[in-house]
Motif scaffolding. Structure first.
Motif, mmCIF file in Angstrom:
data_model
loop_
_atom_site.group_PDB
_atom_site.id
_atom_site.type_symbol
_atom_site.label_atom_id
_atom_site.label_comp_id
_atom_site.label_asym_id
_atom_site.label_seq_id
_atom_site.Cartn_x
_atom_site.Cartn_y
_atom_site.Cartn_z
ATOM 1 N N SER A 274 -0.573 -6.217 7.543
ATOM 2 C CA SER A 274 0.536 -5.628 5.769
ATOM 3 C C SER A 274 0.530 -6.958 4.576
ATOM 4 O O SER A 274 -0.269 -8.023 4.462
ATOM 5 C CB SER A 274 2.579 -5.771 5.852
ATOM 6 N N HIS A 275 1.142 -6.652 3.878
ATOM 7 C CA HIS A 275 1.789 -7.577 2.657
ATOM 8 C C HIS A 275 2.796 -8.662 3.056
ATOM 9 O O HIS A 275 4.187 -8.574 3.156
ATOM 10 C CB HIS A 275 1.049 -7.665 1.596
ATOM 11 N N PHE A 276 3.094 -9.512 1.966
ATOM 12 C CA PHE A 276 5.112 -10.494 1.338
ATOM 13 C C PHE A 276 4.691 -10.608 -0.088
ATOM 14 O O PHE A 276 3.667 -11.015 -0.758
ATOM 15 C CB PHE A 276 4.575 -11.542 1.605
ATOM 16 N N ALA A 277 4.927 -9.436 -1.175
ATOM 17 C CA ALA A 277 4.871 -9.573 -2.256
ATOM 18 C C ALA A 277 4.115 -9.307 -2.873
ATOM 19 O O ALA A 277 3.947 -9.608 -3.568
ATOM 20 C CB ALA A 277 5.804 -11.152 -2.648
ATOM 21 N N GLY A 278 3.047 -8.667 -2.481
ATOM 22 C CA GLY A 278 1.911 -8.245 -2.955
ATOM 23 C C GLY A 278 0.643 -9.633 -2.504
ATOM 24 O O GLY A 278 -0.062 -9.152 -2.697
ATOM 25 N N MET A 279 1.097 -10.158 -2.168
ATOM 26 C CA MET A 279 -0.036 -11.359 -0.963
ATOM 27 C C MET A 279 -0.336 -10.712 0.323
ATOM 28 O O MET A 279 0.339 -10.426 1.072
ATOM 29 C CB MET A 279 0.836 -12.640 -1.220
ATOM 30 N N THR A 280 -1.785 -10.206 0.742
ATOM 31 C CA THR A 280 -1.930 -9.570 1.780
ATOM 32 C C THR A 280 -2.339 -11.234 2.807
ATOM 33 O O THR A 280 -2.716 -11.880 2.323
ATOM 34 C CB THR A 280 -3.856 -9.164 1.558
ATOM 35 N N LEU A 281 -1.456 -10.488 3.980
ATOM 36 C CA LEU A 281 -1.989 -11.618 5.270
ATOM 37 C C LEU A 281 -2.756 -11.348 5.462
ATOM 38 O O LEU A 281 -4.092 -10.517 5.833
ATOM 39 C CB LEU A 281 -0.650 -11.743 6.043
ATOM 40 N N ASP A 282 -3.383 -12.496 6.282
ATOM 41 C CA ASP A 282 -4.858 -12.480 6.979
ATOM 42 C C ASP A 282 -4.548 -12.317 8.260
ATOM 43 O O ASP A 282 -3.524 -13.739 8.864
ATOM 44 C CB ASP A 282 -5.436 -13.788 6.767
ATOM 45 N N PRO A 283 -5.308 -11.131 9.306
ATOM 46 C CA PRO A 283 -4.820 -11.180 9.989
ATOM 47 C C PRO A 283 -5.750 -12.362 11.346
ATOM 48 O O PRO A 283 -4.562 -12.078 12.411
ATOM 49 C CB PRO A 283 -4.767 -9.472 10.515
ATOM 50 N N ALA A 284 -6.246 -13.517 10.895
ATOM 51 C CA ALA A 284 -6.821 -13.668 11.772
ATOM 52 C C ALA A 284 -5.434 -14.980 12.408
ATOM 53 O O ALA A 284 -6.012 -15.721 12.849
ATOM 54 C CB ALA A 284 -8.164 -14.190 10.870
ATOM 55 N N LYS A 285 -5.183 -15.304 11.047
ATOM 56 C CA LYS A 285 -4.123 -16.622 10.969
ATOM 57 C C LYS A 285 -2.737 -15.882 11.661
ATOM 58 O O LYS A 285 -2.003 -16.426 11.906
ATOM 59 C CB LYS A 285 -3.907 -16.587 9.953
ATOM 60 N N VAL A 286 -2.739 -14.627 12.413
ATOM 61 C CA VAL A 286 -1.727 -14.400 13.579
ATOM 62 C C VAL A 286 -1.586 -14.465 15.251
ATOM 63 O O VAL A 286 -3.287 -14.694 15.266
ATOM 64 C CB VAL A 286 -1.804 -12.681 13.546
ATOM 65 N N ASP A 287 -0.631 -15.751 15.274
ATOM 66 C CA ASP A 287 -1.035 -16.375 16.545
ATOM 67 C C ASP A 287 -0.274 -15.514 17.548
ATOM 68 O O ASP A 287 0.986 -15.374 17.400
ATOM 69 C CB ASP A 287 -0.581 -18.028 16.514
ATOM 70 N N VAL A 288 -0.618 -14.331 18.439
ATOM 71 C CA VAL A 288 -0.198 -13.453 19.359
ATOM 72 C C VAL A 288 0.570 -13.715 20.425
ATOM 73 O O VAL A 288 1.058 -13.378 20.573
ATOM 74 C CB VAL A 288 -1.275 -12.446 19.939
ATOM 75 N N THR A 289 -0.097 -15.569 20.806
ATOM 76 C CA THR A 289 0.745 -16.086 21.831
ATOM 77 C C THR A 289 1.996 -15.707 21.142
ATOM 78 O O THR A 289 3.205 -16.806 22.623
ATOM 79 C CB THR A 289 0.007 -17.610 22.224
ATOM 80 N N THR A 290 2.875 -15.651 20.103
ATOM 81 C CA THR A 290 3.894 -16.792 19.723
ATOM 82 C C THR A 290 4.652 -15.216 20.253
ATOM 83 O O THR A 290 6.169 -15.118 19.697
ATOM 84 C CB THR A 290 4.334 -16.567 18.783
#
Length: 507
Positions: free
Chosen positions: A81-97
């Motif tokens: 998804s995005h925040f206010a039109g700023m797309t998120l990078d899935p590689a930066k999601v820390d799945v361990t949390t």
């Protein structure tokens, strides 16, 4: 008389109907639109994103593959998804949390979601009447009636799932409070004469935001006009073109507008989700801008939370106050989503400080912590209900424990009952008292997190996790008093649906 009448046959109303039908309730859905098929529900205008929480809900009811999603929902996220039109990078999601087993959302359409839910509802014996406009509600201590002209539909309970302009909300006297709009938004399917003048994806500009999706001619606009546009009529081509040119800073030309609609960022919520025998779910209880695509997902969360509680109340074994926990659990979730929507509007709002604020947010989103936090919010994975337990799992979505024979918790939840995972195998006698309401599965798991047992509610939320024999206390709190030995089972499912096999010491 039906056990429950649901007003509104969209995804939220249909999901709730399936939950109630699965629990053996008699259900009637009243939908005002005579035909479920409209261009607004089909692609591209009907495009919707199911977040990780909604994906998990479909998975736990055996409907994920029916929806056309064959991938394992427990993989690392690829689209976040995005925040206010700023797309998120899935590689930066820390799945361990992240506490939830499902990490991947899916893109689909309202048409597809409603088709799946309508089919499942029919299998479960749910009745659906279309072309019915409810114009009056009456209730007393014994039941409630929905009226449409001369027709009367009596029930023990009524749930309004009839959208942002809910008739049920007004007729039942719910208080609706919040904030007025700052913008008018538009979504349109057009023919663009010179599409090369528009950047693909989200584009934040000094005058607002526009979105050009991969579907040719499909655009979205955010115009900070104070929400003054007259929304009683569809926006004309000339108006859309003027707004698009002003926001984009180009002289782009819209040759034709095939379909278009408008919306605002008005953010409102009812002060309670229940008034006596009338309840609300989905947009009937809360409205906000579509930024982040959380409206549909918030409503599905409402339906999953409410369904098993209302069914237990219908069947007479709900402990005192169970139905009221629907409001106490879901109202704060709705309030957070409204604030999340407001925050995005504040970041996008044009002005001298907008660029600085957007720069700050982009810097935060460049970090794993920032991206993970935003992903947790938009995916529904940050939700934790205050259930009073000390263990960090209590109140959260349960991990999808894989048992010794390979069966997952999600498969055991498909019957819509609670699940006791008895990893040490010593709670069989205690669990037998709730046999009709709680599925008891004894045996080890691949990763039991060092726990003796975990009690999971029908909505997949951990009700208790720990050691020893405190299970009875937790079971009584959520599933009512234990049944006397030899008592007949309460209704708890339908034989009309084929469910996955599962390991269990009691069926």
């Amino acid at each position: 008389m039906h056990d429950v009448v649901i007003v509104g046959g969209g995804p939220v109303g249909l999901f709730l109907a399936c939950e109630l039908g699965l629990a053996g309730c008699t259900v009637l859905v009243l939908e005002r639109e005579p035909d479920p098929r409209t261009p607004w529900k089909a692609l591209p205008l009907g495009m919707r994103g199911l977040n990780a929480g909604s994906v998990e809900a479909f998975y736990r009811r055996g409907m994920l593959s029916v929806l056309g999603v064959d991938d394992d929902p427990h993989t690392s996220p690829r689209n976040v998804s995005h925040f206010a039109g700023m797309t998120l990078d899935p590689a930066k999601v820390d799945v361990t949390t992240l506490p939830s087993p499902a990490l991947e959302g899916v893109m689909t359409s309202l048409e597809a979601v409603e088709a799946v839910l309508s089919g499942r509802a029919a299998e479960l014996g749910v009745e659906i009447e279309r072309g019915v406009v409810v114009d009056a509600i009456a209730q007393d201590d014994e039941g409630v009636e929905a009226r449409a002209g001369e027709r009367v539909f009596p029930a023990r309970w009524l749930v309004g799932c009839d959208g942002g302009r809910s008739a049920v909300r007004g007729l039942a006297g719910f208080e609706f409070v919040g904030t007025e709009p700052l913008l008018t938004g538009y979504t349109a399917f057009t023919t663009i004469a010179d599409p090369e003048k528009l950047s693909p994806g989200f584009a934040l500009t000094p005058h607002g935001m526009y979105l050009r999706t991969p579907v040719e001619g499909h655009i979205g606009l955010m115009d900070f006009d104070g929400g003054v546009f007259d929304r009683s009529q569809p926006p004309a081509r000339e108006h859309l073109q003027e707004v698009l040119r002003r926001i984009s800073g180009t002289d782009v030309t819209l040759s034709e507008v095939h379909l278009a609609s408008s919306f605002t960022d008005r953010a409102m919520q009812t002060t309670t989700y229940r008034r006596e025998r009338v309840l609300l779910a989905g947009d009937a209880a809360h409205i906000h801008s579509p930024l982040g695509g959380q409206g549909l997902n918030l409503g599905i969360g409402d339906a999953v939370n409410l369904g098993w509680k209302l069914a237990a109340t219908v069947h007479g074994y709900a402990p005192d106050g169970l139905l009221d926990t629907y409001t106490t659990e879901r109202h704060p979730v709705g309030a957070r989503v409204l604030d999340w929507s407001r925050a995005q509007v504040a970041v996008m709002r044009p002005g001298q400080n907008a660029a600085a604020l957007q720069g700050l947010v982009r810097a935060l989103l460049s970090t794993p912590d920032g991206t993970t936090h935003v992903f947790e919010q938009t995916s529904g994975l940050s939700t934790r209900y205050d259930l009073g337990g000390e263990h960090p799992l209590v109140g959260r979505d349960a991990p999808d424990f894989r048992l010794g024979d390979g069966v997952r918790l999600g498969e055991l939840l498909q019957r819509g009952r609670g699940v006791l995972l008895d990893f040490r195998g010593d709670l069989g006698d205690a669990a037998r008292a709730w046999e009709g309401r709680i599925h008891h599965s004894a045996g080890p798991a691949e990763d039991d997190l060092g726990l003796d047992a975990v009690l999971v509610r029908p909505d997949g939320v951990v009700a208790w996790a720990g050691e020893g024999r405190r299970f009875e206390e937790a079971a009584g709190r959520w599933f009512g008093a234990p049944e006397p030995l030899g008592a007949p089972h309460r209704p708890g499912g339908s034989g009309r649906v084929s469910w996955s096999n599962s390991t269990s010491t009691s069926s």
